[in-house]
Design a protein around this motif. Structure first.
Motif, PDB file in Angstrom:
ATOM      1  N   THR A 151      45.137  71.960   7.282  1.00 44.74           N
ATOM      2  CA  THR A 151      45.129  74.308   7.828  1.00 44.74           C
ATOM      3  C   THR A 151      45.394  74.146   6.389  1.00 44.74           C
ATOM      4  N   GLY A 152      45.477  75.418   6.661  1.00 43.33           N
ATOM      5  CA  GLY A 152      45.172  76.649   5.111  1.00 43.33           C
ATOM      6  C   GLY A 152      46.185  76.312   4.658  1.00 43.33           C
ATOM      7  N   ARG A 153      47.125  75.498   4.799  1.00 34.87           N
ATOM      8  CA  ARG A 153      48.718  75.177   3.796  1.00 34.87           C
ATOM      9  C   ARG A 153      48.224  74.226   2.960  1.00 34.87           C
ATOM     10  N   ILE A 154      47.256  73.802   3.169  1.00 38.56           N
ATOM     11  CA  ILE A 154      46.900  72.218   2.247  1.00 38.56           C
ATOM     12  C   ILE A 154      45.359  73.191   0.866  1.00 38.56           C
ATOM     13  N   GLY A 155      45.663  72.148   0.021  1.00 36.97           N
ATOM     14  CA  GLY A 155      44.966  73.166  -0.779  1.00 36.97           C
ATOM     15  C   GLY A 155      43.534  72.758  -0.427  1.00 36.97           C
ATOM     16  N   GLU A 156      42.531  72.870  -1.266  1.00 40.52           N
ATOM     17  CA  GLU A 156      40.757  72.261  -1.200  1.00 40.52           C
ATOM     18  C   GLU A 156      40.956  71.105  -1.544  1.00 40.52           C
ATOM     19  N   GLU A 157      41.783  70.693  -2.586  1.00 43.10           N
ATOM     20  CA  GLU A 157      40.780  69.534  -2.890  1.00 43.10           C
ATOM     21  C   GLU A 157      41.473  68.022  -1.731  1.00 43.10           C
ATOM     22  N   GLU A 158      43.168  68.666  -1.774  1.00 40.92           N
ATOM     23  CA  GLU A 158      43.938  67.507  -0.827  1.00 40.92           C
ATOM     24  C   GLU A 158      43.435  67.782   0.668  1.00 40.92           C
ATOM     25  N   ARG A 159      42.927  68.934   0.799  1.00 36.96           N
ATOM     26  CA  ARG A 159      41.664  68.506   2.072  1.00 36.96           C
ATOM     27  C   ARG A 159      40.335  67.299   2.309  1.00 36.96           C
ATOM     28  N   ARG A 160      40.079  67.767   1.376  1.00 35.85           N
ATOM     29  CA  ARG A 160      39.505  66.348   0.945  1.00 35.85           C
ATOM     30  C   ARG A 160      39.547  65.455   0.680  1.00 35.85           C
ATOM     31  N   MET A 161      40.502  65.147  -0.470  1.00 33.36           N
ATOM     32  CA  MET A 161      41.482  64.401  -0.043  1.00 33.36           C
ATOM     33  C   MET A 161      41.619  63.185   1.252  1.00 33.36           C
ATOM     34  N   ARG A 162      41.601  64.161   2.020  1.00 32.07           N
ATOM     35  CA  ARG A 162      42.738  63.711   3.947  1.00 32.07           C
ATOM     36  C   ARG A 162      41.049  63.160   4.216  1.00 32.07           C
TER      37      ARG A 162
END
Length: 879
Positions: free
Chosen positions: A410-421
């Motif tokens: 979701t938007g609560r997660i930073g862009e870098e963490e989104r990619r890592m997930r």
């Protein structure tokens, strides 16, 4: 098209998912390699910066820096004090919203690179002065375009928003006179001139030129419905009655408060129909009724999904809070009762929307699809994700394993963490992604997902296409993808959205073959529809309310406008599909390049052979013949030469410690610590594998190491420069020469460019033939295909090599082919001279002599060439 423009001013407006990024970077890489561009910048929305950096690095071996507020300090520390960021870093990816401000743009304009690529260019079209953000973007682009020598490439899948002036403002960036064009009445000369700069192709246009099968998957669109349970129906009925009452009772209030009530009612209704979790988040986490200001706030982004901006996916609390401030205490108590009713529905069997979603996901998984579940709000996504994790702990029937991976972003997660997930998702197992629209742009998901389910229907058809385009795009290896519209068959709100917007969008797509953006006034039309729903009363809300819509004059006018836009789009795509491009001409030039640089098959053979010689373990994936598994364990890396080990360790290090400036995404199985690196040499690349092309830094590191070692270590090198083979491939003694040839490319008014290539030449040794030389194709064939058929003593090998070196006059110890007076030198020089002429003609043919500079271009061979290698083929003595 690009190379026939000087400077390159190109507007690429192809469909969603057909490779606009790759096309722009092919042009950029070509201009860089030709020496016409030294620095380039990509301007894009902030959420696309990391994706651009990744494409530059992985597909084109261009190391870019991302310039935005979060990276500025680090980049400043790593540059000389006397240079600006834009002077020091040659390849830049810049957030357009960061650089457009007065504080940042002037230094950028002062040191602006020679090439600028603008992504999502429609967001920088000239706009209403009240849209200050977009106006700033447009002003920045106008100032960039003022330099007539600057290369400029604009990219968007939605070039025309329906506002003719906005579209012409983008065309005017290419050439000022385009700003005055009347697109409805172009003369043939105007159309032809614009077609040199503007291309707009659908998937069908591209597939007509694609001779190797489908390059895009087949999209299967289906509708899945559910019925509200008694308790959910009661929650909806009470919410609807409450919303209708506060809208109707607010009719007598001042305009400001009346509008606030309308926005609050709409926000509350949408949250309740999204999920009980979203309803609870919107109703229980309020800070209390705020003081109302004088101006009406813009609550649109909490309700509708704008086309060119990322959506705020938090609960729509602000409009509800503002509406609450206009209500008496009795109505506020009703809000609290609605919150309690929503809480009672959480994770209960009465939440039939959630139950139906779980069953649909099970069905998709059993069919072999890997779905993305799109939600409107963070609370809904987290709620759905939790339910799916619980329901799919045991793999659905027909699947094996310990369960299904369920990832929530979701938007609560930073862009870098989104990619890592995303990277952490195992591509080998069943998987489900639950996401809000924070992922509907910027991250390619086609490598791991093959279906979408719209848990919350978007109230903007453009967003629907953006969601589905995450999986239905170039690079999707699945033959079919599935798109599920998921809605309540007894939900009048879903019915209104489907009938007014989504069905109309689908109808236009079927007729045209592409999506046409919804006209700008869609929000006002939807407001009118929902306002009618509120004011008409509950008894008018059965079914999909077609009579209500049919009598709506604003809706009818809106649909007529959309149909006119679709017809205009059909005309433009017919005009600018660039059918004058000849695929066979492009193929001819490409094949010529591949003969010199190597096609994907040559890259594969090189990497596999080099890995074998260097002791690097490579094996074919038993599950996929197009995937190879490279052992990158510490033990394996320890045996590699330093240059190769450093390159491999650098990639490993970037995976383990991704940089905020340059986030990485190379696949190492499901686990970053996995000792196996999955690679492939084909594109589209199988999911979970990294593409190794000739520009990949691992491939270039291998090539550079083997060549330099061969030139410096002689007989101790891994790759020998001289060889002798006794083979049945020839009938007479044959010598194959590997020559490195240099050319000086001279273009008037430009610094000459030194280029080089490797030529393979072959001839029959000790021959009395008038012309003993092989043609180029035969020489290449022998080099690639000749196999040893008998042993040959080392002393005889040495004697044959020395004989050939003397024969061609290259015996001098430094590898150079010596003077022109030698008997065989004339042929070598003539062949190199002919090749230089071929290259000169190719340069001019591709660029169609667009200027006097190109017409006077010369390619001059530089003698002597280097003799890199020699292979002597001795025929097997036949009995």
């Amino acid at each position: 098209m690009a190379l026939r423009l000087d400077p390159v001013r190109l507007f690429i407006a192809d469909d969603v998912g057909v490779g606009k990024t790759i096309k722009a970077l092919l042009i950029a890489r070509e201009l860089i390699d030709r020496g016409e561009v030294r620095r380039m910048a990509v301007l894009c929305p902030p959420y696309l910066c990391d994706q651009w950096e990744k494409e530059l690095r992985e597909k084109f071996n261009l190391e870019a820096v991302v310039i935005r507020s979060s990276t500025l300090g680090r980049l400043e520390r790593h540059k000389p004090a006397h240079l600006s960021l834009y002077e020091h870093y040659p390849i830049q990816v810049i957030s357009i919203d960061w650089v457009k401000s007065d504080r940042n743009k002037y230094q950028f304009l002062q040191f602006c690179p020679e090439l600028v690529i603008v992504d999502e260019a429609h967001g920088a079209a000239e706009a209403d002065p009240r849209n200050r953000k977009q106006q700033q973007r447009h002003q920045l682009l106008r100032e960039i375009a003022q330099d007539e020598r600057r290369h400029l490439i604009l990219l968007t899948a939605t070039p025309h928003s329906g506002v003719e002036g906005a579209f012409r403002s983008l065309l005017g960036l290419l050439r000022p006179e385009f700003r005055e064009l009347d697109m409805g009445s172009l003369t043939e000369a105007q159309r032809a001139e614009l077609a040199r700069h503007f291309v707009q192709r659908t998937r069908k246009d591209i597939e007509q030129d694609w001779e190797e099968g489908r390059c895009f998957p087949e999209r299967i669109s289906v509708d899945v419905t559910y019925a509200l349970s008694a308790k959910y129906r009661e929650l909806f009925d009470r919410t609807y009655e409450f919303c209708s009452e506060i809208v109707q009772s607010g009719e007598g209030l001042e305009e400001r408060k009346r509008r606030v009530r309308y926005w609050g009612a709409l926000a509350l209704l949408r949250a309740v129909m999204s999920s009980p979790a979203a309803a609870v988040a919107a109703l229980e986490k309020r800070a209390g009724a705020p003081e109302l200001g004088e101006e009406e706030p813009d609550f649109g982004p909490f309700i509708f999904e704008p086309t060119d901006e990322l959506v705020d996916d938090e609960a729509p609390t602000p409009p509800i809070e503002e509406a609450e401030a206009t209500l008496p205490e009795s109505d506020r108590r009703r809000l609290r009762r609605l919150a309690r009713m929503a809480r009672e529905l959480l994770h209960s069997e009465e939440d039939t929307k959630l139950t139906a979603c779980v069953e649909t996901v099970r069905s998709l998984l059993q069919e072999g699809f890997h779905p993305i579940i799109w939600c409107r709000y963070v609370a809904t996504a987290e709620y759905v994700g939790e339910a799916l994790r619980h329901a799919l702990k045991v793999a659905p029937s027909g699947l094996t394993g310990d369960g299904v991976q369920v990832t929530v972003i979701t938007g609560r997660i930073g862009e870098e963490e989104r990619r890592m997930r995303i990277e952490a998702i195992d591509p080998e197992g069943p998987r489900v992604l639950v996401a809000t629209d924070c992922l509907s742009e910027g991250i390619n998901l086609q490598e791991k997902f093959t279906a979408v389910l719209h848990y919350d229907l978007p109230w903007n058809p453009n967003r629907l296409e953006q969601r589905e385009g995450r999986v239905d795009r170039y690079g999707q290896t699945a033959a079919k993808v599935k798109a599920v519209r998921f809605f309540g068959r007894d939900n009048p709100v879903d019915g209104a959205v489907i009938d007014v917007l989504l069905d109309k969008a689908r109808e236009i797509h079927r007729a045209l073959g592409t999506y046409v953006p919804v006209p700008e006034e869609s929000e006002s039309v939807m407001e009118a529809i929902f306002n009618s729903l509120f004011l008409r009363g509950r008894d008018r809300l059965q079914g999909l309310q077609l009579p209500l819509f049919e009598e709506n004059v604003a809706l009818q006018a809106f649909h007529r406008r959309w149909e006119l836009d679709a017809e205009r789009e059909r005309t433009n795509r017919t005009r600018f599909a660039q059918r004058a491009l000849k695929p066979e001409e492009v193929r001819r030039e490409l094949e010529g390049v591949d003969r010199v640089l190597g096609d994907p098959d040559a890259v594969r053979e090189f990497v596999l052979s080099a890995a074998q010689r260097l002791g690097l373990s490579v094996r074919r994936d038993p599950k996929d013949a197009d995937v190879f598994l490279i052992d990158v364990s510490e033990e394996s890396l320890r045996t590699l030469p330093d240059p190769i080990r450093v390159t491999r360790q650098r990639i490993l290090s970037e995976l383990a410690h991704p940089s905020p400036v340059a986030p990485q995404g190379s696949p190492f199985g499901a686990d970053r610590r996995s000792p196996t690196w999955r690679v492939s040499f084909v594109s589209p690349t199988p999911e979970g594998a990294e593409y190794l092309g000739r520009n990949h830094r691992f491939v270039t590191a291998l090539a550079r190491y083997l060549l330099e070692e061969a030139l410096t270590k002689g007989k101790d090198a891994v790759a020998s420069r001289c060889g002798v083979m006794r083979t049945r491939a020839v009938d007479t003694l044959t010598a194959l020469l590997l020559l490195r040839v240099r050319y000086l490319v001279e273009i008037p008014e430009r610094v000459p460019l030194l280029s080089e290539e490797v030529l393979v030449m072959g001839y029959h040794s000790l021959s009395d033939e008038e012309d003993p030389w092989l043609d180029d194709d035969e020489a290449l064939r022998l080099l690639a295909e000749a196999k040893p058929d008998a042993n040959i003593p080392f002393a005889e090998k040495r004697e044959l090599v020395e004989m050939v070196l003397e024969e061609i006059g290259a015996w001098g110890g430094d590898g150079q082919v010596w003077g022109a007076g030698h008997p065989l030198q004339a042929r070598i020089r003539a062949r190199i001279g002919g090749r230089a002429k071929e290259l000169e003609e190719s340069h001019k043919r591709i660029r169609k002599a667009v200027s006097l500079r190109v017409r006077e271009l010369r390619v001059l061979p530089q003698f002597p060439p280097d003799l890199l290698g020699l292979l002597v083929l001795q025929p097997v003595v036949r009995p």
